[in-house]
Write an enzyme that holds these catalytic residues in place. Structure first.
Site, PDB file in Angstrom:
ATOM      1  N   CYS A 134      89.847   8.065   9.325  1.00 13.75           N
ATOM      2  CA  CYS A 134      91.242   7.703   9.602  1.00 13.75           C
ATOM      3  C   CYS A 134      91.726   8.180  10.976  1.00 13.75           C
ATOM      4  O   CYS A 134      92.325   7.415  11.737  1.00 13.75           O
ATOM      5  CB  CYS A 134      92.146   8.231   8.505  1.00 13.75           C
ATOM      6  SG  CYS A 134      91.664   9.828   7.859  1.00 13.75           S
ATOM      7  N   GLN A 161      96.703  16.352  10.279  1.00  6.96           N
ATOM      8  CA  GLN A 161      96.496  15.298   9.284  1.00  6.96           C
ATOM      9  C   GLN A 161      97.381  15.487   8.044  1.00  6.96           C
ATOM     10  O   GLN A 161      97.496  16.578   7.502  1.00  6.96           O
ATOM     11  CB  GLN A 161      95.006  15.249   8.914  1.00  6.96           C
ATOM     12  CG  GLN A 161      94.150  14.980  10.149  1.00  6.96           C
ATOM     13  CD  GLN A 161      92.664  14.771   9.897  1.00  6.96           C
ATOM     14  OE1 GLN A 161      91.867  15.009  10.777  1.00  6.96           O
ATOM     15  NE2 GLN A 161      92.284  14.308   8.726  1.00  6.96           N
ATOM     16  N   ARG A 266      94.944  20.250   8.512  1.00 14.51           N
ATOM     17  CA  ARG A 266      95.828  19.611   7.526  1.00 14.51           C
ATOM     18  C   ARG A 266      97.221  20.210   7.683  1.00 14.51           C
ATOM     19  O   ARG A 266      97.367  21.438   7.749  1.00 14.51           O
ATOM     20  CB  ARG A 266      95.292  19.888   6.115  1.00 14.51           C
ATOM     21  CG  ARG A 266      96.069  19.207   5.015  1.00 14.51           C
ATOM     22  CD  ARG A 266      95.749  17.735   4.844  1.00 14.51           C
ATOM     23  NE  ARG A 266      94.361  17.507   4.474  1.00 14.51           N
ATOM     24  CZ  ARG A 266      93.712  16.358   4.678  1.00 14.51           C
ATOM     25  NH1 ARG A 266      94.312  15.334   5.244  1.00 14.51           N
ATOM     26  NH2 ARG A 266      92.457  16.228   4.314  1.00 14.51           N
ATOM     27  N   HIS A 273      98.786  10.411  10.359  1.00 13.36           N
ATOM     28  CA  HIS A 273      98.047  11.458  11.063  1.00 13.36           C
ATOM     29  C   HIS A 273      98.436  11.443  12.547  1.00 13.36           C
ATOM     30  O   HIS A 273      98.683  10.390  13.131  1.00 13.36           O
ATOM     31  CB  HIS A 273      96.538  11.193  10.993  1.00 13.36           C
ATOM     32  CG  HIS A 273      95.929  11.426   9.644  1.00 13.36           C
ATOM     33  ND1 HIS A 273      96.612  11.944   8.574  1.00 13.36           N
ATOM     34  CD2 HIS A 273      94.648  11.211   9.207  1.00 13.36           C
ATOM     35  CE1 HIS A 273      95.796  12.041   7.539  1.00 13.36           C
ATOM     36  NE2 HIS A 273      94.604  11.596   7.893  1.00 13.36           N
TER      37      HIS A 273
END
Ligand code: NAP
Length: 369
Positions: A134, A161, A266, A273
């Site tokens: 992604c 993300q 994260r 993102h």
């Protein structure tokens, strides 16, 4: 009409895929069958129609399909793919997971960037079309023209993300963390702020704080590791950046191979993102020239002027969620070396970062047959 089997349609990527297919009227173009790993043989209603779920672990049910599109994840692909092919299945396999991405019999599908390679692969009998990672997909699409013009010598990507990038169960956990904090924090407007922070910290650190999925709190925190530990100081997510970018650009064995490295983190965004990218160009360009190249022939970006007002309002996960446009901003020349620049790309990882390239690949296949 081609028979298309959909697996993983209940998950986050699958749900976004179905939504996009409905928006684009794709359901007319083939006959669709819904599979399940957890509830085969049950009836479901999807877009107002009744379907009996097929068994996603039945080679025989799968083998009836001309095309299989799975958003179920790598474990599923690893458990079923070889057996299906070994049983003689000749259909097309479209996959959101990373299981087959780097295999020689697969190509990463991101048609605005590598359509010619996809068509060439089809002509050469390739049957596996895999969605890319992604973060790399979003950054590559956002900076497509820069890479196409062979201007980039190397880049360092620091990703931020979203929780939903890990899947449905994880984003639900983030939201239950929010609820737990709100239910358990003694917070009134007159309280001393340091006391409030200390109380919040206690709640976040308590034994009962919901963290079964992430293992640690994501709320009020960052998690500085995504995917497995390669035991060389890097995570698998970080490794994917370089190998996938070069595979998509067809540079894996080229002298123009682009070195990419960085950290993948994260954060508690819900969806979309972000990637803060430092890159070195092969030549010195002014910011105006660079901006013109980035904007050139790229309908998928929203270029954000590098100032505070535009950046805080338009260059963020909230601003880009549910949009097919990738926001590209914070473009500046760095004063720490020659030909060094920074940029921030932000895009919806469930759309261009996952479901959309698969949906478009399916359409390419259906148009050819
Ligand atoms: P997910 O939301 O966890 O869904 C995967 C499967 O989990 C579903 O198909 C469903 O299978 C099952 N499931 C279990 N509990 C669920 C629940 N509460 N809600 C919905 N489904 C649940 O995973 P995903 O994020 O869609 O990712 C699928 C694949 O795409 C993975 O390989 C992932 O690495 C890749 N990918 C994800 C993203 C992203 O942003 N999330 C981006 C790029 C690639 P059954 O219906 O058969 O039980």
């Amino acid at each position: 009409m081609k028979k298309v089997g959909l697996i993983g349609w209940r998950g986050l990527v699958g749900s976004v895929l179905l939504k996009r297919m409905q928006q684009e009227d794709d359901f007319k173009k083939a006959k669709y069958y819904y599979f399940s790993t957890s509830n085969p043989n049950t009836e479901v209603v999807i877009h107002g129609n009744n379907y009996l779920l097929k068994d996603a672990n039945s080679i025989w049910h799968l083998a009836e399909m001309d095309i299989i599109l799975t958003c179920q994840g790598s474990s599923y692909t690893n458990s079923i793919y070889d057996e299906l092919r070994n049983n003689g299945w000749q259909g097309y396999w479209i996959d959101a997971s990373s299981a087959k991405r780097m295999h020689d019999d697969s190509i990463i599908a991101l048609d605005p960037v590598n359509k010619e390679a996809l068509i060439c692969a089809l002509d050469n009998g390739i049957k596996n079309f895999i969605g890319g990672n992604c973060s790399i997909t979003l950054s590559l699409l956002g900076l497509n023209s820069l890479f196409k013009e062979n201007l980039v010598e190397w880049c360092s990507m620091m990703t931020y993300q979203a929780a939903s990038g890990a899947g449905a169960a994880y984003v639900r956990e983030l939201l239950s963390q929010v609820k737990y904090l709100s239910d358990n924090l003694d917070f009134n407007n007159n309280a001393n702020t340091l006391n409030v922070i200390e109380n919040a910290h206690k709640v976040l650190s308590s034994e009962d704080f919901p963290k079964q999925q992430f293992c640690v709190p994501l709320l009020g925190n960052i998690i500085p590791w995504i995917d497995t530990d390669l035991m060389n100081g890097s995570s698998k997510e970080e490794w994917k950046g370089e190998v996938e970018l070069n595979k998509i650009l067809g540079l894996s064995t080229s002298k123009d191979y682009i070195k990419v490295d960085g950290l993948c983190i994260r954060v508690s965004s819900l969806r979309s993102h972000s990637a803060a990218i430092t890159f070195k160009l092969k030549k010195n360009l002014s910011l105006e020239e660079l901006e013109a190249i980035i904007k050139k022939s790229n309908p998928w970006i929203n270029f954000i002027a590098n100032n505070k007002e535009s950046s805080i309002h338009h260059l963020s996960p909230i601003a880009t969620s549910e949009s097919l446009k990738i926001a590209v901003g914070r473009l500046k020349k760095l004063n720490i070396g020659e030909n060094l620049y920074s940029v921030l790309t932000v895009g919806d990882q469930l759309l261009w970062g996952a479901a959309e390239p698969l949906r478009r690949m399916l359409n390419i296949l259906l148009q050819r047959s």
